[in-house]
Write a protein that holds these residues in place. Structure first.
Motif, short mmCIF file in Angstrom:
data_model
loop_
_atom_site.label_atom_id
_atom_site.label_comp_id
_atom_site.label_asym_id
_atom_site.label_seq_id
_atom_site.Cartn_x
_atom_site.Cartn_y
_atom_site.Cartn_z
N LYS A 280 -5.44 8.67 -13.11
CA LYS A 280 -5.89 7.29 -12.95
C LYS A 280 -5.31 6.41 -14.05
O LYS A 280 -4.91 5.26 -13.81
N LYS A 281 -5.23 6.96 -15.25
CA LYS A 281 -4.67 6.20 -16.37
C LYS A 281 -3.20 5.86 -16.12
O LYS A 281 -2.75 4.73 -16.37
N LYS B 79 0.83 -1.21 0.00
CA LYS B 79 0.00 0.00 0.00
C LYS B 79 0.86 1.25 0.00
O LYS B 79 1.99 1.25 0.49
N LYS C 262 -1.06 -2.01 -4.74
CA LYS C 262 -0.53 -2.71 -5.90
C LYS C 262 -1.22 -4.06 -6.03
O LYS C 262 -1.29 -4.81 -5.05
N LEU D 230 -1.07 0.02 -10.52
CA LEU D 230 -1.55 0.50 -9.22
C LEU D 230 -3.03 0.86 -9.32
O LEU D 230 -3.51 1.25 -10.38
N LYS D 231 -3.73 0.76 -8.22
CA LYS D 231 -5.14 1.14 -8.19
C LYS D 231 -5.44 1.97 -6.95
O LYS D 231 -4.87 1.75 -5.87
N VAL D 232 -6.33 2.93 -7.09
CA VAL D 232 -6.72 3.80 -6.00
C VAL D 232 -7.80 3.11 -5.17
O VAL D 232 -8.80 2.65 -5.70
N ILE D 233 -7.58 3.06 -3.84
CA ILE D 233 -8.56 2.43 -2.95
C ILE D 233 -9.20 3.45 -2.01
O ILE D 233 -10.09 3.11 -1.23
N LEU E 83 -1.68 5.59 -13.20
CA LEU E 83 -1.59 4.60 -12.14
C LEU E 83 -1.91 3.20 -12.65
O LEU E 83 -1.24 2.22 -12.30
N GLU E 84 -2.92 3.09 -13.50
CA GLU E 84 -3.28 1.78 -14.05
C GLU E 84 -2.15 1.22 -14.91
O GLU E 84 -1.86 0.02 -14.87
N GLU E 85 -1.50 2.09 -15.67
CA GLU E 85 -0.38 1.64 -16.49
C GLU E 85 0.79 1.17 -15.64
O GLU E 85 1.59 0.33 -16.08
N ILE F 122 -3.36 4.02 -2.26
CA ILE F 122 -3.11 3.21 -3.47
C ILE F 122 -2.65 1.81 -3.06
O ILE F 122 -1.95 1.65 -2.05
#
Length: 366
Positions: A290-291, A255, A366, A298-301, A293-295, A364
Motif C-alpha cells: 500500500k505504501k 483504473k 489513479k 495510486l489507491k486501492v479501490i 502504491l501511494e508513493e 486500483i
C-alpha cells in the motif's frame, strides 16, 4: 367503472401498503381496486382475525398515484409514482436503459479460443527446445501468463471489462503473446498496447507485443484509460519501478486490475516465491504494498483473494498437460526445462498452500 371504484374507495381505509375491509368477501372489484393502488387486501372479521391476500400487479403496468378514484396524469413518469422505470406516454421517452453496446465479461468458446489446444492433442511429434511460451501453451492452450489462459484472464479482469466503454486505450503489462489484447480489441473495441518482459513471448506475438526492461520501464505519459496486469508482477523484483511507470502512463481517473502475491508478514520482503527462471521473487506485505502504491499516486479501490482459483488453474493446467508430455518424446534440453518449471510450480503451490503467501486481485485507481 370510475364511479363504482370511487364508491368502493370510500369504504376502504389505507394502513401503510394494505387496504382493509371491515368484513365481507374479496370480490373482483376489490381486487381490481387493490391492484390499482398497489396494495394488499386485508379482511377483518368480527373476531378481529386478519386474512391478507397478495395482489400481483401485471408486469409492465403501473398503478396511478393513490387517491379516491384518481387516474395517472399523462406525462408523469413511472419513476415519480414509485414504480420501476418504464416508458410512459407523454414522458418524452423511455427511462435510461443499459447501453447494449457496452461490453460484458464473457468466456470464449472452444472455437473462439482457436485450434492451438486441439493441435497439441493431435500432434505426436517430438518436443524440442521447450521454452516458457511453449510450456504455457501446453498448460493453458496459449502462451498466456495467466493460469487458465485467456478465460482465466477474462475472469480476473471482469471489474475493468464490465465498465469499459468502446474505443478506450488499454495498456496490458505482462501481455504474453498478446492473446488478451486480441480479445479486448475483437470483443470490446479497445485500443490495446501490450508489453512483456519475456523475449520468447514477444517473439510469439508476431509484433503485437513490445519488450520492456523492468529496470527501465516506460509506457508513455498519461495516455491509458485502463491497465491490465493480470499476471507477472509477482515475478518482478523492481515492483516500484514498474508500478511508477504504469502510474505515469495512466490518465487521471484511470483504473487498473493488478494481480500479485502478498504476505501477512509485517516485514516488507519476506517470504519469497519461486520464479519461472529459478530465482526467488520478493513477496511484499499488504502494508508495504500500500505504501508503494501511494508513493506512485495510486489507491486501492477493491481487493479479492484469488488464491484458491489460482491454485486450481495451475493444478488443472499441469493435469491436462501431463498426458501430452508422457505420450511425446522430448529432447534432453526440453526435459531439463520441464523439470525446472515443474519444480517451480510445485514450490509456488506449496507456498500458497502453507499460507506463506496469497494471490490477490487489486483494483486500483489513479
Amino acid at each position: 367503472m370510475k364511479k363504482i371504484l370511487g364508491k368502493m374507495a370510500s369504504k376502504l381505509k389505507t394502513e401503510r401498503s394494505e387496504m382493509v375491509v371491515e368484513g365481507g368477501s374479496i370480490g373482483v372489484r376489490k381486487k381490481l381496486m387493490a391492484w390499482w393502488r398497489g396494495a394488499d387486501l386485508v379482511v377483518r372479521s368480527g373476531e378481529d382475525r386478519a386474512r391478507k391476500v397478495k395482489i400481483r400487479k401485471p408486469v409492465g403496468k403501473e398503478p396511478p398515484p393513490g387517491g379516491k378514484g384518481g387516474t395517472a396524469k399523462q406525462g408523469q413518469s413511472a419513476k415519480a409514482s414509485g414504480g420501476p422505470s418504464a416508458k410512459v406516454k407523454g414522458s418524452g421517452g423511455a427511462a435510461p436503459r443499459p447501453d447494449p453496446n457496452l461490453p460484458k465479461a464473457r468466456r470464449l468458446t472452444p472455437k473462439e479460443l482457436g485450434e492451438a489446444e486441439e493441435g497439441l492433442k493431435d500432434d505426436k511429434s517430438p518436443i524440442q527446445n521447450l521454452d516458457d511460451g511453449a510450456l504455457m501453451t501446453h498448460l493453458w492452450g496459449a502462451a498466456s501468463r495467466t493460469p487458465g489462459g485467456i478465460n482465466g484472464a477474462i475472469e480476473i479482469l471482469e471489474p475493468i471489462i464490465q465498465g469499459m466503454d468502446p474505443h478506450k486505450k488499454v495498456l496490458d503489462v505482462f501481455a504474453g503473446d498478446g492473446r488478451l489484447n486480441k480479445f479486448l480489441e475483437t470483443y470490446h473495441q479497445a485500443d490495446c498496447t501490450g508489453y512483456e518482459v519475456s523475449q520468447n513471448l514477444v517473439d510469439k506475438s508476431s509484433g503485437k507485443v513490445r519488450h520492456f526492461d523492468p529496470n527501465r520501464a516506460n509506457f508513455g505519459e498519461e495516455q491509458y484509460d485502463y491497465v491490465c496486469a493480470a499476471e507477472g508482477m509477482q515475478d518482478i523484483e523492481e515492483k516500484q519501478k514498474v508500478l511508477q511507470a504504469i502510474a505515469n502512463s495512466m490518465k487521471v481517473g484511470g483504473k487498473m486490475v493488478l494481480v500479485d502475491a502478498l504476505t501477512q508478514s509485517s516485514e516488507g520482503h519476506a517470504p519469497y516465491m519461486a520464479r519461472l527462471d529459478g530465482f526467488l521473487a520478493p513477496v511484499l506485505s499488504a502494508r508495504f504494498y500500500k505504501k508503494i502504491l501511494e508513493e506512485c499516486g495510486l489507491k486501492v479501490i477493491g481487493t479479492k483473494n484469488i488464491t484458491r482459483d489460482y491454485q486450481t488453474r495451475i493444478t488443472n493446467g499441469w493435469g491436462k498437460a501431463t498426458k501430452l508430455f508422457q505420450d511425446r518424446s522430448m529432447d534432453s534440453a526440453s526435459k531439463k526445462f520441464l523439470n525446472e518449471q515443474a519444480t517451480h510450480h510445485f514450490d509456488r503451490l506449496k507456498s500458497l498452500q502453507e499460507q506463506e503467501a496469497k494471490m490477490i486481485r487489486l483494483e486500483i485507481m489513479k
